[in-house]
Scaffold this active site. Structure first.
Site, short mmCIF file in Angstrom:
data_model
loop_
_atom_site.label_atom_id
_atom_site.label_comp_id
_atom_site.label_asym_id
_atom_site.label_seq_id
_atom_site.Cartn_x
_atom_site.Cartn_y
_atom_site.Cartn_z
N SER A 208 27.59 -0.32 -39.86
CA SER A 208 27.35 -0.53 -38.44
C SER A 208 27.00 -2.00 -38.29
CB SER A 208 26.20 0.34 -37.94
OG SER A 208 25.85 -0.05 -36.62
N THR A 209 27.97 -2.79 -37.83
CA THR A 209 27.74 -4.23 -37.75
C THR A 209 26.74 -4.59 -36.66
OG1 THR A 209 29.69 -4.48 -36.33
CG2 THR A 209 30.00 -4.83 -38.70
N CYS A 210 26.60 -3.73 -35.66
CA CYS A 210 25.61 -4.00 -34.61
C CYS A 210 24.19 -3.77 -35.13
CB CYS A 210 25.86 -3.11 -33.39
SG CYS A 210 27.42 -3.45 -32.58
N ALA A 211 24.01 -2.71 -35.91
CA ALA A 211 22.69 -2.38 -36.44
C ALA A 211 22.42 -3.06 -37.78
CB ALA A 211 22.55 -0.87 -36.59
N LEU A 212 23.43 -3.73 -38.36
CA LEU A 212 23.33 -4.39 -39.67
C LEU A 212 22.98 -3.39 -40.77
CD1 LEU A 212 21.43 -7.66 -38.61
CD2 LEU A 212 23.90 -7.30 -38.79
#
Length: 164
Positions: A129-133
């Site tokens: 999840s690139t938004c949540a890293l």
């Protein structure tokens, strides 16, 4: 336009004058000075979300993380020897965060590694999840080659952002 930029920066407590005076301190912020990632720098970007200590899930997570560490050491060894690698630290970073380099002001928070269970009779690839890293890895990986193959397929087989 440059004068307007300087005036705008100076409107905030003479910030541009501070930048002009101590320009070397601001160089990493205003210029792209990315260097190749090392194992140590890459590892420090992540923390691991473990299951309860003593549980079967935790034991499987420790197996996976051992193979993860072996993989990172293998990548670092090949980089130091000047060899090409199937996976680079930059590709792993891009897969996990969407960024191919550490941002000048760092990430808003540490990236994490979380785990998922493989279902019987199927093979689910690592995902993120690139938004949540968050980088998700499967529990219970017993061989470095197995983890490398899964990650290579996930990294190289993904289309990427906006490449449909």
């Amino acid at each position: 336009m440059v004068q307007q930029f300087k005036a705008g920066m100076n409107s905030c407590n003479l910030f541009w004058e501070k930048v002009a005076t101590d320009w070397h301190e601001f160089l990493p912020i205003f210029t792209h000075t990315s260097v190749r990632l090392s194992r140590t720098v890459f590892r420090e970007l992540f923390y691991v979300k473990w299951s309860a200590e003593g549980s079967n899930r935790r034991e499987k997570e420790e197996d996976t993380m051992y193979q993860w560490e072996c993989l990172l050491m293998s990548i670092q060894g090949k980089v130091l020897e000047g060899e090409t690698t199937d996976i680079t630290f930059e590709e792993l970073l891009t897969f996990a965060t969407g960024a191919d380099a550490i941002p000048p002001l760092d990430f808003p928070h540490k990236c994490s590694i979380e785990f998922y269970d493989q279902e019987e009779g199927s093979c689910r690839l690592p995902f993120s999840s690139t938004c949540a890293l968050v980088l998700y890895l499967p529990r219970g990986i017993a061989q470095e080659d197995e983890l490398r193959d899964l990650l290579t397929f996930a990294l190289k087989g993904s289309l990427g952002f906006g490449k449909v």
